[in-house]
Write a protein that holds these residues in place. Structure first.
Motif, PDB file in Angstrom:
ATOM      1  N   CYS A  53      13.450  -4.152  13.876  1.00 48.12           N
ATOM      2  CA  CYS A  53      12.543  -3.698  12.823  1.00 48.12           C
ATOM      3  C   CYS A  53      11.960  -2.321  13.142  1.00 48.12           C
ATOM      4  O   CYS A  53      11.466  -1.631  12.240  1.00 48.12           O
ATOM      5  CB  CYS A  53      11.409  -4.707  12.626  1.00 48.12           C
ATOM      6  N   MET A  54      12.025  -1.921  14.402  1.00 53.23           N
ATOM      7  CA  MET A  54      11.509  -0.611  14.787  1.00 53.23           C
ATOM      8  C   MET A  54      12.404   0.525  14.297  1.00 53.23           C
ATOM      9  O   MET A  54      12.044   1.699  14.412  1.00 53.23           O
ATOM     10  CB  MET A  54      11.362  -0.534  16.308  1.00 53.23           C
ATOM     11  N   LEU A  55      13.566   0.180  13.745  1.00 53.67           N
ATOM     12  CA  LEU A  55      14.462   1.208  13.199  1.00 53.67           C
ATOM     13  C   LEU A  55      13.911   1.814  11.916  1.00 53.67           C
ATOM     14  O   LEU A  55      14.360   2.880  11.489  1.00 53.67           O
ATOM     15  CB  LEU A  55      15.849   0.613  12.941  1.00 53.67           C
ATOM     16  N   ALA A  56      12.962   1.139  11.292  1.00 48.97           N
ATOM     17  CA  ALA A  56      12.358   1.684  10.069  1.00 48.97           C
ATOM     18  C   ALA A  56      11.597   2.965  10.400  1.00 48.97           C
ATOM     19  O   ALA A  56      10.844   3.012  11.380  1.00 48.97           O
ATOM     20  CB  ALA A  56      11.429   0.656   9.441  1.00 48.97           C
ATOM     21  N   GLY A  57      11.810   4.006   9.597  1.00 45.62           N
ATOM     22  CA  GLY A  57      11.156   5.284   9.819  1.00 45.62           C
ATOM     23  C   GLY A  57      10.208   5.633   8.690  1.00 45.62           C
ATOM     24  O   GLY A  57      10.056   4.865   7.729  1.00 45.62           O
ATOM     25  N   PRO A  58       9.564   6.785   8.775  1.00 42.13           N
ATOM     26  CA  PRO A  58       8.606   7.193   7.735  1.00 42.13           C
ATOM     27  C   PRO A  58       9.202   7.224   6.332  1.00 42.13           C
ATOM     28  O   PRO A  58       8.506   6.941   5.359  1.00 42.13           O
ATOM     29  CB  PRO A  58       8.175   8.586   8.187  1.00 42.13           C
ATOM     30  N   GLY A  59      10.484   7.567   6.230  1.00 42.47           N
ATOM     31  CA  GLY A  59      11.106   7.649   4.918  1.00 42.47           C
ATOM     32  C   GLY A  59      11.862   6.404   4.507  1.00 42.47           C
ATOM     33  O   GLY A  59      12.527   6.388   3.468  1.00 42.47           O
ATOM     34  N   SER A  60      11.769   5.355   5.308  1.00 43.62           N
ATOM     35  CA  SER A  60      12.523   4.132   5.041  1.00 43.62           C
ATOM     36  C   SER A  60      11.860   3.292   3.961  1.00 43.62           C
ATOM     37  O   SER A  60      10.648   3.349   3.758  1.00 43.62           O
ATOM     38  CB  SER A  60      12.658   3.289   6.311  1.00 43.62           C
ATOM     39  N   GLY A  61      12.687   2.503   3.305  1.00 40.01           N
ATOM     40  CA  GLY A  61      12.183   1.521   2.351  1.00 40.01           C
ATOM     41  C   GLY A  61      12.234   0.144   2.957  1.00 40.01           C
ATOM     42  O   GLY A  61      12.516  -0.030   4.147  1.00 40.01           O
ATOM     43  N   TRP A  62      11.996  -0.861   2.142  1.00 40.19           N
ATOM     44  CA  TRP A  62      11.948  -2.235   2.632  1.00 40.19           C
ATOM     45  C   TRP A  62      13.275  -2.700   3.212  1.00 40.19           C
ATOM     46  O   TRP A  62      13.315  -3.548   4.115  1.00 40.19           O
ATOM     47  CB  TRP A  62      11.509  -3.172   1.519  1.00 40.19           C
ATOM     48  N   ALA A  63      14.403  -2.136   2.733  1.00 36.90           N
ATOM     49  CA  ALA A  63      15.716  -2.597   3.193  1.00 36.90           C
ATOM     50  C   ALA A  63      15.929  -2.342   4.678  1.00 36.90           C
ATOM     51  O   ALA A  63      16.752  -3.027   5.313  1.00 36.90           O
ATOM     52  CB  ALA A  63      16.818  -1.917   2.382  1.00 36.90           C
ATOM     53  N   ALA A  89       6.462  -7.752  -2.458  1.00 38.74           N
ATOM     54  CA  ALA A  89       6.188  -7.639  -1.025  1.00 38.74           C
ATOM     55  C   ALA A  89       6.470  -8.955  -0.314  1.00 38.74           C
ATOM     56  O   ALA A  89       6.966  -8.972   0.823  1.00 38.74           O
ATOM     57  CB  ALA A  89       4.737  -7.220  -0.796  1.00 38.74           C
ATOM     58  N   GLY A  90       6.149 -10.066  -0.966  1.00 34.07           N
ATOM     59  CA  GLY A  90       6.446 -11.356  -0.378  1.00 34.07           C
ATOM     60  C   GLY A  90       7.930 -11.627  -0.280  1.00 34.07           C
ATOM     61  O   GLY A  90       8.407 -12.223   0.692  1.00 34.07           O
ATOM     62  N   TYR A 117      -3.976   4.019   1.064  1.00 33.43           N
ATOM     63  CA  TYR A 117      -2.932   5.056   1.020  1.00 33.43           C
ATOM     64  C   TYR A 117      -2.984   5.859  -0.273  1.00 33.43           C
ATOM     65  O   TYR A 117      -2.894   7.098  -0.251  1.00 33.43           O
ATOM     66  CB  TYR A 117      -1.558   4.397   1.184  1.00 33.43           C
ATOM     67  N   GLN A 118      -3.108   5.198  -1.404  1.00 34.82           N
ATOM     68  CA  GLN A 118      -3.071   5.891  -2.690  1.00 34.82           C
ATOM     69  C   GLN A 118      -4.221   6.875  -2.841  1.00 34.82           C
ATOM     70  O   GLN A 118      -4.060   7.936  -3.463  1.00 34.82           O
ATOM     71  CB  GLN A 118      -3.099   4.868  -3.840  1.00 34.82           C
ATOM     72  N   ASP A 119      -5.367   6.589  -2.276  1.00 28.23           N
ATOM     73  CA  ASP A 119      -6.491   7.527  -2.326  1.00 28.23           C
ATOM     74  C   ASP A 119      -6.308   8.671  -1.343  1.00 28.23           C
ATOM     75  O   ASP A 119      -6.613   9.834  -1.647  1.00 28.23           O
ATOM     76  CB  ASP A 119      -7.803   6.790  -2.005  1.00 28.23           C
ATOM     77  N   LEU A 120      -5.769   8.361  -0.161  1.00 26.74           N
ATOM     78  CA  LEU A 120      -5.608   9.384   0.871  1.00 26.74           C
ATOM     79  C   LEU A 120      -4.494  10.366   0.561  1.00 26.74           C
ATOM     80  O   LEU A 120      -4.511  11.503   1.052  1.00 26.74           O
ATOM     81  CB  LEU A 120      -5.338   8.712   2.227  1.00 26.74           C
ATOM     82  N   VAL A 121      -3.513   9.926  -0.236  1.00 25.09           N
ATOM     83  CA  VAL A 121      -2.366  10.787  -0.490  1.00 25.09           C
ATOM     84  C   VAL A 121      -2.769  12.051  -1.245  1.00 25.09           C
ATOM     85  O   VAL A 121      -2.036  13.041  -1.269  1.00 25.09           O
ATOM     86  CB  VAL A 121      -1.273  10.007  -1.257  1.00 25.09           C
ATOM     87  N   SER A 132       0.813  -1.213   0.000  1.00 29.53           N
ATOM     88  CA  SER A 132       0.000   0.000   0.000  1.00 29.53           C
ATOM     89  C   SER A 132       0.848   1.264   0.000  1.00 29.53           C
ATOM     90  O   SER A 132       0.662   2.157  -0.833  1.00 29.53           O
ATOM     91  CB  SER A 132      -0.933  -0.008   1.216  1.00 29.53           C
ATOM     92  N   VAL A 133       1.794   1.349   0.930  1.00 29.16           N
ATOM     93  CA  VAL A 133       2.580   2.576   1.099  1.00 29.16           C
ATOM     94  C   VAL A 133       3.769   2.626   0.153  1.00 29.16           C
ATOM     95  O   VAL A 133       4.020   3.640  -0.496  1.00 29.16           O
ATOM     96  CB  VAL A 133       3.037   2.720   2.561  1.00 29.16           C
ATOM     97  N   LEU A 134       4.515   1.531   0.064  1.00 28.26           N
ATOM     98  CA  LEU A 134       5.698   1.524  -0.806  1.00 28.26           C
ATOM     99  C   LEU A 134       5.352   1.275  -2.265  1.00 28.26           C
ATOM    100  O   LEU A 134       6.191   1.478  -3.147  1.00 28.26           O
ATOM    101  CB  LEU A 134       6.694   0.460  -0.328  1.00 28.26           C
ATOM    102  N   GLY A 135       4.127   0.805  -2.527  1.00 28.81           N
ATOM    103  CA  GLY A 135       3.695   0.598  -3.901  1.00 28.81           C
ATOM    104  C   GLY A 135       4.285  -0.622  -4.573  1.00 28.81           C
ATOM    105  O   GLY A 135       4.326  -0.696  -5.803  1.00 28.81           O
TER     106      GLY A 135
END
Length: 232
Positions: free
Chosen positions: A78-88, A33-34, A169-173, A24-27
């Motif tokens: 995993c909590m190190l991921a932030g709003p601007g983070s990607g899957w990595a 995603a899997g 997400y895509q509609d709300l953005v 949803s968010v990363l597209g």
């Protein structure tokens, strides 16, 4: 090898929401995603395969206990991921969790059977699998509520939070800044990662403290009944 051992991520309800976040968010597509979760499964498979023979010589409480503590540490990472983070950003945590899963999963069944009488071996194995699936099924709605509630705290609107965590997400953005939506979703993920890490950590400590090997060579109780009329 059982399905749970080949795909250990199926036992982690929080990873369902990682997949939703990725799509949803990363597209990302469903396949991509899997694949984000693949490192955890690969590490668990390799550790379980290479260390399977060695783990037989290790008391189950160490394999399971330290494995759960590694799962707790990986989930916390995993909590190190932030709003601007990607899957990595999730890869270190998923790999550490996979290491823990690889340590504890191969001995779960044998540990359950070791503490049960031989006549109840099937019951013990079935109970172990039942509680695993039950925990997963119960955690899903609980985590969904937690993610939505935490996102709602950030957004200040419960309705928008439900749409966001439901894949909107895509509609709300078009209505809400993207960085705000990302921050809200990641805040929800962080909350369930924290809960999962605490549960795994407490479980690991409990296993190390409480699980003991069954007594070997102990005297069997005398079940012979005294003859009628003779004092026992």
């Amino acid at each position: 090898m059982r399905a749970e051992d080949r795909d250990p991520w199926r036992a982690f309800a929080n990873l369902v929401f990682v997949s939703l976040w990725a799509q949803s968010v990363l597209g990302l597509g469903a396949m991509a995603a899997g694949l984000i979760l693949a490192p955890m499964a690969v590490v668990a498979f390799v550790v379980a395969g290479l260390g399977g023979r060695l783990l037989h010589a290790v008391p189950p409480r160490h394999s399971i206990g330290w494995g759960l503590l590694l799962v707790a540490a990986g989930t916390a990472l995993c909590m190190l991921a932030g709003p601007g983070s990607g899957w990595a950003a999730l890869m270190p945590g998923l790999c550490v969790s996979g290491l823990g899963v690889g340590l504890c999963t191969p001995v779960l069944a044998s540990a359950a059977l070791a503490v049960a009488p031989p006549g109840r071996a099937g019951m013990a194995n079935g109970a172990s699998n039942t509680f695993r699936q039950l925990g997963y099924a119960l955690a899903l709605p609980v985590f969904a509520t937690v993610v939505t509630a935490r996102a709602g705290e950030v957004l200040g609107d419960a309705g928008t939070a439900r749409r966001l965590t439901g894949g909107g997400y895509q509609d709300l953005v078009r209505q809400v800044p993207a960085d705000v939506l990302r921050a809200a979703y990641v805040a929800g993920l962080d909350r369930i990662f924290l809960i999962s890490a605490v549960i795994a950590g407490v479980a690991g400590v409990a296993v190390l403290a409480l699980l003991r090997p069954p007594a070997v060579g102990g005297a069997e109780p005398d079940r012979t009944e005294a003859p009628s009329g003779v004092a026992a």
